[in-house]
Scaffold this active site. Structure first.
Site, PDB file in Angstrom:
ATOM      1  CB  ILE A  11      -0.933  -0.044   1.242  1.00 30.34           C
ATOM      2  CG1 ILE A  11      -2.241   0.628   0.964  1.00 30.34           C
ATOM      3  CG2 ILE A  11      -0.289   0.531   2.469  1.00 30.34           C
ATOM      4  CD1 ILE A  11      -3.219   0.446   2.136  1.00 30.34           C
ATOM      5  CB  SER A  12       4.105   1.951   1.591  1.00 36.13           C
ATOM      6  OG  SER A  12       5.261   2.738   1.339  1.00 36.13           O
ATOM      7  N   PRO A  13       3.348   3.848  -1.247  1.00 37.18           N
ATOM      8  CG  PRO A  13       2.841   6.122  -1.439  1.00 37.18           C
ATOM      9  CD  PRO A  13       2.520   4.908  -0.637  1.00 37.18           C
TER      10      PRO A  13
END
Lengths: 216, 224
Positions: free
Chosen positions: A10-12
């Site tokens: 989920i972490s860009p």
């Protein structure tokens, strides 16, 4: 020797490191950490990174966090050439400027709203906060008017970092209708960045779903 | 021809660029942009930097803003050697880590919390926000353990950015007494950075007065 990457899709910031490594042909040993389940607060991880953030990157004796520092390191240490992060000082300064813009202006204008909503369910962004986010997008629109990629005529780590961030906003419902240069650049990223579909698409969708829940 | 530096000394990132220029012995043509009178929004400056931030440099055809992009550019372009920003990828990565720590966490949290008070938009600093400042100082304290400088054995651009954030934060009366590494490192910066007092003293006096005035109704700077 393996290069470890503590990672959450989920972490860009994690995805930009993956995109960079993939472009360089560098293999990463992905170690999943779910921050939403507080796995980053386990003692073993805190011992490695007291700031308990992802991505965290281990290459031999180098333990590194801050995704943009990791992306630049990967090019410097493993790039067959410097195209993703040019060595020439003026070109490099332009890439660096865009990396700091992504963190200090665009990214922060969104993440302030996101973290506020995660801390307080009753929170709603103010019109001033939303304006600040759109102002940052307005700057990016301006910057992209004159060249194909974020920092000039070639793809650099600035694009990889920016697209990882912006793809989450788009999947979260941001319309790029008012930002035709960003839209054009975004489609170009989807088509031309090596490994984009494999490495960024799913994580961006997860991020988008999360953003919609927290900032309807 | 010396480059133009658009500059307001009350801005910590501006001072980081100036400290770097002095360390490199670089002549710059200082163009004062007064943030308090919104000079940065005037058309002549917008033509140089549409994001209207300081510091900004104009070096020939290059226009760059973002202080940490500027300081690293200055070393890459003009450094007699690479000591302020070593080329070795691992060392450079550690410096970059701290530059991003500065923008995203140290200076980042400080400006999100303090500037709204300075602008009169909020009248209090909540315990959660206060704790985030002390949490950040705790991390910096850890990074400085066993180190004279932020990275390695000599001053680097990481020290220039970090010290200008810390010296400004100190004016808000944050209690630094438990952060022995930070205090020692700050003393080293003051003693050993070229022209430290010339660059920093007067602006810090000005900022100190502004902060005292704005923070006189805000009383939450207590060590928890």
């Amino acid at each position: 020797m393996l290069i470890d990457l503590y990672y959450m899709p989920i972490s860009p910031y994690c995805r930009s490191v993956q995109l960079t490594a993939h472009s360089l042909g560098v293999e990463l040993n992905i170690l999943h950490l779910d921050l939403l389940k507080n796995e980053h607060l386990q003692p073993e991880f805190l011992a490695l990174n007291p700031q308990h953030t992802v991505p965290t990157f281990i290459d031999g004796d180098l333990v590194l966090w801050e995704s943009r520092a990791i992306c630049c390191y990967l090019v410097s240490a493993y790039g067959k050439d410097d195209s993703l992060y040019p060595k020439e000082p003026k070109k490099r300064a332009f890439v660096d400027r865009m990396l700091y813009f992504e963190m200090g202006t665009l990214g922060v204008s969104f993440s302030n709203m996101l973290f506020a909503s995660m801390a307080d369910e009753s929170y709603s962004p103010t019109s001033s906060e939303i304006d600040k986010f759109h102002k940052a997008l307005g700057y990016l629109e301006m910057f992209l008017k004159d060249h194909k990629w974020a920092a000039g005529s070639q793809l650099t780590v600035a694009d990889l970092v920016l697209v990882a961030t912006i793809s989450g906003y788009v999947k979260g419902g941001l319309s790029l209708e008012k930002y035709p240069c960003i839209l054009k650049w975004f489609k170009q990223c989807e088509e031309e960045i090596p490994g984009y579909k494999l490495l960024n698409e799913k994580g961006a969708e997860e991020a988008g779903t999360f953003y919609k829940q927290k900032l309807p | 021809m010396p480059m133009d530096l658009y500059y307001d000394p009350i801005s910590p990132p501006c001072r980081a660029v100036m400290l770097t220029c002095r360390a490199l012995g670089l002549a710059v043509n200082v163009k004062k942009i007064s943030l308090s009178t919104q000079d940065q929004k005037k058309p002549e400056f917008l033509a140089i930097n549409p994001q209207h931030t300081v510091p900004t440099i104009k070096d020939g055809d290059l226009r760059i803003w973002e202080s940490r992009a500027i300081t690293t550019y200055l070393v890459n372009q003009y450094g007699k050697d690479d000591s302020y920003y070593p080329k070795d990828p691992k060392i450079r990565a550690k410096i970059d880590h701290l530059l991003y720590f500065d923008i995203g966490t140290l200076f980042g949290r400080f400006s999100e919390i303090v500037y709204p008070v300075m602008r009169g938009e909020v009248k209090e600093i909540t315990p959660v926000k206060l704790n985030s400042i002390y949490e950040t100082l705790g991390w910096l304290e850890g990074f400085l353990e066993g180190q004279k400088w932020a990275v390695g054995n000599h001053i680097t651009v990481a020290d220039f950015s970090l010290i200008t954030s810390i010296q400004t934060l100190e004016l808000t009366k944050v209690n630094f007494k438990n952060y022995k590494n930070i205090l020692k490192w700050k003393e080293n910066c003051q003693k050993e950075m070229k022209d430290y007092d010339d660059v920093c003293s007067e602006p810090l006096t000005v900022i100190g007065k502004l902060i005292q005035e704005k923070f006189s109704h805000v009383n939450l700077w207590k060590l928890t």
